[in-house]
Write a protein that holds these residues in place. Sequence first.
Motif, PDB file in Angstrom:
ATOM      1  N   PHE A   1      59.391 -10.593 -65.718  1.00 15.26           N
ATOM      2  CA  PHE A   1      59.598 -11.875 -66.388  1.00 15.26           C
ATOM      3  C   PHE A   1      58.947 -13.009 -65.608  1.00 15.26           C
ATOM      4  CE2 PHE A   1      62.104 -15.810 -66.527  1.00 15.26           C
ATOM      5  CZ  PHE A   1      61.864 -16.185 -67.830  1.00 15.26           C
ATOM      6  N   TRP A   2      59.201 -13.066 -64.302  1.00 17.14           N
ATOM      7  CA  TRP A   2      58.641 -14.132 -63.475  1.00 17.14           C
ATOM      8  C   TRP A   2      57.115 -14.015 -63.391  1.00 17.14           C
ATOM      9  CZ3 TRP A   2      61.079 -18.352 -62.690  1.00 17.14           C
ATOM     10  CH2 TRP A   2      62.465 -18.355 -62.651  1.00 17.14           C
ATOM     11  N   GLY A   3      56.608 -12.805 -63.376  1.00 19.27           N
ATOM     12  CA  GLY A   3      55.164 -12.617 -63.329  1.00 19.27           C
ATOM     13  C   GLY A   3      54.480 -13.178 -64.557  1.00 19.27           C
ATOM     14  N   TRP A   4      54.994 -12.835 -65.735  1.00 21.91           N
ATOM     15  CA  TRP A   4      54.388 -13.343 -66.965  1.00 21.91           C
ATOM     16  C   TRP A   4      54.586 -14.850 -67.106  1.00 21.91           C
ATOM     17  CZ3 TRP A   4      50.701 -11.014 -69.169  1.00 21.91           C
ATOM     18  CH2 TRP A   4      50.628  -9.613 -69.175  1.00 21.91           C
ATOM     19  N   LEU A   5      55.766 -15.329 -66.727  1.00 25.58           N
ATOM     20  CA  LEU A   5      56.026 -16.760 -66.810  1.00 25.58           C
ATOM     21  C   LEU A   5      55.068 -17.547 -65.906  1.00 25.58           C
ATOM     22  CD1 LEU A   5      57.905 -19.066 -67.861  1.00 25.58           C
ATOM     23  CD2 LEU A   5      59.159 -18.771 -65.720  1.00 25.58           C
ATOM     24  N   LEU A   6      54.926 -17.110 -64.659  1.00 30.60           N
ATOM     25  CA  LEU A   6      54.041 -17.819 -63.734  1.00 30.60           C
ATOM     26  C   LEU A   6      52.577 -17.695 -64.136  1.00 30.60           C
ATOM     27  CD1 LEU A   6      55.743 -17.003 -60.319  1.00 30.60           C
ATOM     28  CD2 LEU A   6      55.747 -19.172 -61.551  1.00 30.60           C
ATOM     29  N   LEU A   7      52.200 -16.541 -64.647  1.00 34.95           N
ATOM     30  CA  LEU A   7      50.813 -16.359 -65.091  1.00 34.95           C
ATOM     31  C   LEU A   7      50.484 -17.286 -66.265  1.00 34.95           C
ATOM     32  CD1 LEU A   7      48.267 -14.638 -64.578  1.00 34.95           C
ATOM     33  CD2 LEU A   7      49.106 -13.085 -66.335  1.00 34.95           C
ATOM     34  N   CYS A   8      51.351 -17.334 -67.253  1.00 33.23           N
ATOM     35  CA  CYS A   8      51.121 -18.218 -68.405  1.00 33.23           C
ATOM     36  C   CYS A   8      51.160 -19.688 -67.995  1.00 33.23           C
ATOM     37  CB  CYS A   8      52.163 -17.946 -69.488  1.00 33.23           C
ATOM     38  SG  CYS A   8      51.964 -16.334 -70.266  1.00 33.23           S
ATOM     39  N   MET A   9      52.120 -20.052 -67.141  1.00 28.14           N
ATOM     40  CA  MET A   9      52.189 -21.432 -66.666  1.00 28.14           C
ATOM     41  C   MET A   9      50.923 -21.808 -65.903  1.00 28.14           C
ATOM     42  SD  MET A   9      56.084 -22.191 -65.391  1.00 28.14           S
ATOM     43  CE  MET A   9      55.510 -23.459 -64.307  1.00 28.14           C
ATOM     44  N   GLY A  10      50.419 -20.907 -65.081  1.00 24.22           N
ATOM     45  CA  GLY A  10      49.212 -21.189 -64.312  1.00 24.22           C
ATOM     46  C   GLY A  10      48.002 -21.427 -65.183  1.00 24.22           C
ATOM     47  N   ILE A  11      47.855 -20.633 -66.233  1.00 29.63           N
ATOM     48  CA  ILE A  11      46.719 -20.801 -67.145  1.00 29.63           C
ATOM     49  C   ILE A  11      46.819 -22.137 -67.871  1.00 29.63           C
ATOM     50  CG2 ILE A  11      45.675 -19.908 -69.262  1.00 29.63           C
ATOM     51  CD1 ILE A  11      46.418 -17.079 -68.190  1.00 29.63           C
ATOM     52  N   VAL A  12      48.009 -22.473 -68.345  1.00 32.31           N
ATOM     53  CA  VAL A  12      48.197 -23.750 -69.040  1.00 32.31           C
ATOM     54  C   VAL A  12      47.982 -24.917 -68.074  1.00 32.31           C
ATOM     55  CG1 VAL A  12      49.898 -25.188 -70.238  1.00 32.31           C
ATOM     56  CG2 VAL A  12      49.706 -22.773 -70.809  1.00 32.31           C
ATOM     57  N   GLN A  13      48.444 -24.782 -66.833  1.00 33.51           N
ATOM     58  CA  GLN A  13      48.278 -25.860 -65.859  1.00 33.51           C
ATOM     59  C   GLN A  13      46.804 -26.115 -65.535  1.00 33.51           C
ATOM     60  OE1 GLN A  13      50.976 -24.280 -62.916  1.00 33.51           O
ATOM     61  NE2 GLN A  13      52.312 -26.069 -63.131  1.00 33.51           N
ATOM     62  N   ILE A  14      46.027 -25.076 -65.384  1.00 32.52           N
ATOM     63  CA  ILE A  14      44.599 -25.267 -65.096  1.00 32.52           C
ATOM     64  C   ILE A  14      43.900 -25.930 -66.284  1.00 32.52           C
ATOM     65  CG2 ILE A  14      42.427 -24.022 -64.755  1.00 32.52           C
ATOM     66  CD1 ILE A  14      43.902 -22.235 -62.785  1.00 32.52           C
ATOM     67  N   GLY A  15      44.229 -25.508 -67.496  1.00 30.36           N
ATOM     68  CA  GLY A  15      43.668 -26.174 -68.673  1.00 30.36           C
ATOM     69  C   GLY A  15      44.107 -27.626 -68.782  1.00 30.36           C
ATOM     70  N   THR A  16      45.349 -27.890 -68.434  1.00 31.21           N
ATOM     71  CA  THR A  16      45.860 -29.261 -68.462  1.00 31.21           C
ATOM     72  C   THR A  16      45.148 -30.131 -67.436  1.00 31.21           C
ATOM     73  OG1 THR A  16      48.021 -28.476 -69.196  1.00 31.21           O
ATOM     74  CG2 THR A  16      47.933 -30.669 -68.226  1.00 31.21           C
ATOM     75  N   ALA A  17      44.928 -29.600 -66.241  1.00 31.91           N
ATOM     76  CA  ALA A  17      44.230 -30.362 -65.201  1.00 31.91           C
ATOM     77  C   ALA A  17      42.817 -30.729 -65.646  1.00 31.91           C
ATOM     78  CB  ALA A  17      44.189 -29.568 -63.898  1.00 31.91           C
ATOM     79  N   ALA A  18      42.133 -29.796 -66.290  1.00 35.68           N
ATOM     80  CA  ALA A  18      40.782 -30.081 -66.781  1.00 35.68           C
ATOM     81  C   ALA A  18      40.815 -31.159 -67.862  1.00 35.68           C
ATOM     82  CB  ALA A  18      40.141 -28.806 -67.315  1.00 35.68           C
ATOM     83  N   ALA A  19      41.807 -31.112 -68.722  1.00 37.78           N
ATOM     84  CA  ALA A  19      41.909 -32.116 -69.786  1.00 37.78           C
ATOM     85  C   ALA A  19      42.304 -33.481 -69.236  1.00 37.78           C
ATOM     86  CB  ALA A  19      42.903 -31.655 -70.846  1.00 37.78           C
ATOM     87  N   VAL A  20      43.135 -33.512 -68.206  1.00 35.66           N
ATOM     88  CA  VAL A  20      43.510 -34.789 -67.589  1.00 35.66           C
ATOM     89  C   VAL A  20      42.288 -35.449 -66.963  1.00 35.66           C
ATOM     90  CG1 VAL A  20      44.777 -35.813 -65.649  1.00 35.66           C
ATOM     91  CG2 VAL A  20      45.950 -34.291 -67.221  1.00 35.66           C
ATOM     92  N   ILE A  21      41.450 -34.657 -66.298  1.00 35.64           N
ATOM     93  CA  ILE A  21      40.238 -35.201 -65.672  1.00 35.64           C
ATOM     94  C   ILE A  21      39.300 -35.785 -66.724  1.00 35.64           C
ATOM     95  CG2 ILE A  21      38.096 -34.479 -64.521  1.00 35.64           C
ATOM     96  CD1 ILE A  21      40.267 -34.920 -62.555  1.00 35.64           C
ATOM     97  N   THR A  22      39.230 -35.168 -67.895  1.00 41.69           N
ATOM     98  CA  THR A  22      38.338 -35.674 -68.940  1.00 41.69           C
ATOM     99  C   THR A  22      38.941 -36.859 -69.690  1.00 41.69           C
ATOM    100  OG1 THR A  22      39.155 -34.067 -70.557  1.00 41.69           O
ATOM    101  CG2 THR A  22      37.201 -33.451 -69.260  1.00 41.69           C
TER     102      THR A  22
ATOM    103  N   PHE B   1      44.510 -37.524 -58.492  1.00 39.82           N
ATOM    104  CA  PHE B   1      45.448 -36.825 -57.615  1.00 39.82           C
ATOM    105  C   PHE B   1      46.356 -35.898 -58.416  1.00 39.82           C
ATOM    106  CE2 PHE B   1      49.761 -36.720 -55.850  1.00 39.82           C
ATOM    107  CZ  PHE B   1      49.519 -36.103 -54.629  1.00 39.82           C
ATOM    108  N   ALA B   2      46.900 -36.404 -59.511  1.00 43.11           N
ATOM    109  CA  ALA B   2      47.788 -35.596 -60.347  1.00 43.11           C
ATOM    110  C   ALA B   2      47.058 -34.383 -60.913  1.00 43.11           C
ATOM    111  CB  ALA B   2      48.376 -36.439 -61.468  1.00 43.11           C
ATOM    112  N   ALA B   3      45.816 -34.576 -61.363  1.00 47.20           N
ATOM    113  CA  ALA B   3      45.041 -33.459 -61.918  1.00 47.20           C
ATOM    114  C   ALA B   3      44.763 -32.403 -60.855  1.00 47.20           C
ATOM    115  CB  ALA B   3      43.735 -33.966 -62.516  1.00 47.20           C
ATOM    116  N   VAL B   4      44.455 -32.831 -59.644  1.00 49.45           N
ATOM    117  CA  VAL B   4      44.199 -31.867 -58.560  1.00 49.45           C
ATOM    118  C   VAL B   4      45.471 -31.105 -58.207  1.00 49.45           C
ATOM    119  CG1 VAL B   4      43.596 -31.687 -56.108  1.00 49.45           C
ATOM    120  CG2 VAL B   4      42.208 -33.089 -57.632  1.00 49.45           C
ATOM    121  N   ILE B   5      46.597 -31.782 -58.139  1.00 52.04           N
ATOM    122  CA  ILE B   5      47.870 -31.118 -57.834  1.00 52.04           C
ATOM    123  C   ILE B   5      48.228 -30.124 -58.940  1.00 52.04           C
ATOM    124  CG2 ILE B   5      50.365 -31.498 -57.569  1.00 52.04           C
ATOM    125  CD1 ILE B   5      48.662 -32.144 -55.099  1.00 52.04           C
TER     126      ILE B   5
END
Length: 173
Positions: A56-77, A16-20
């Motif tokens: 500023f918000w665009g770059w911050l959200l874009l970088c956060m989104g990329i890190v979050q997707i990578g984190t979700a994949a690593a949590v699942i593994t 659930f956490a990884a999907v969120i």
Amino acid sequence: MERARSAHTDRGWLVFAAVIIFIAGFHNIIYGIAALRKYAVLITANDTVIYQDLDFWGWLLLCMGIVQIGTAAAVITGKQWARWLGIAMCGINAIAQLAFLAIFPGWSLVLIGLDVLAIYGLTRYDAPPRDSYDPYPDSDRAQTRADRPEYTGSSRPGPTGTSRSGPDVSPRI
């Protein structure tokens, strides 16, 4: 040594956490691209401009989104470091949503609540410690009564009528 399995192997909260985290990352990428393309200016209900320069918000959200997707994949593994990074990313995302609370109060509160639930899911799951002992290995569980020596052979009455007591045979009188 075989890695131990937990008696309670519920990974539901972890998934659930990884999907969120993945969904939040995907939305953050979309919002980041929209902010960088100047598709939006954030305005309150009484037409007060909150954020006019969204770079500023665009770059911050874009970088956060990329890190979050990578984190979700690593949590699942099952990576342990990904759980800690996921907790940090959910905390940062919850704090970032406070900045948008004046513009999108309902949506921001929902995202903050989901971030808190994801943090709970990441902290609730207990992975078995490395090199721990498994009290019930697979080889012991697969034995049936016929495979165990105490249930076969001489513990049962023979053809001569003699008997010896065993675990599943009561003595004859």
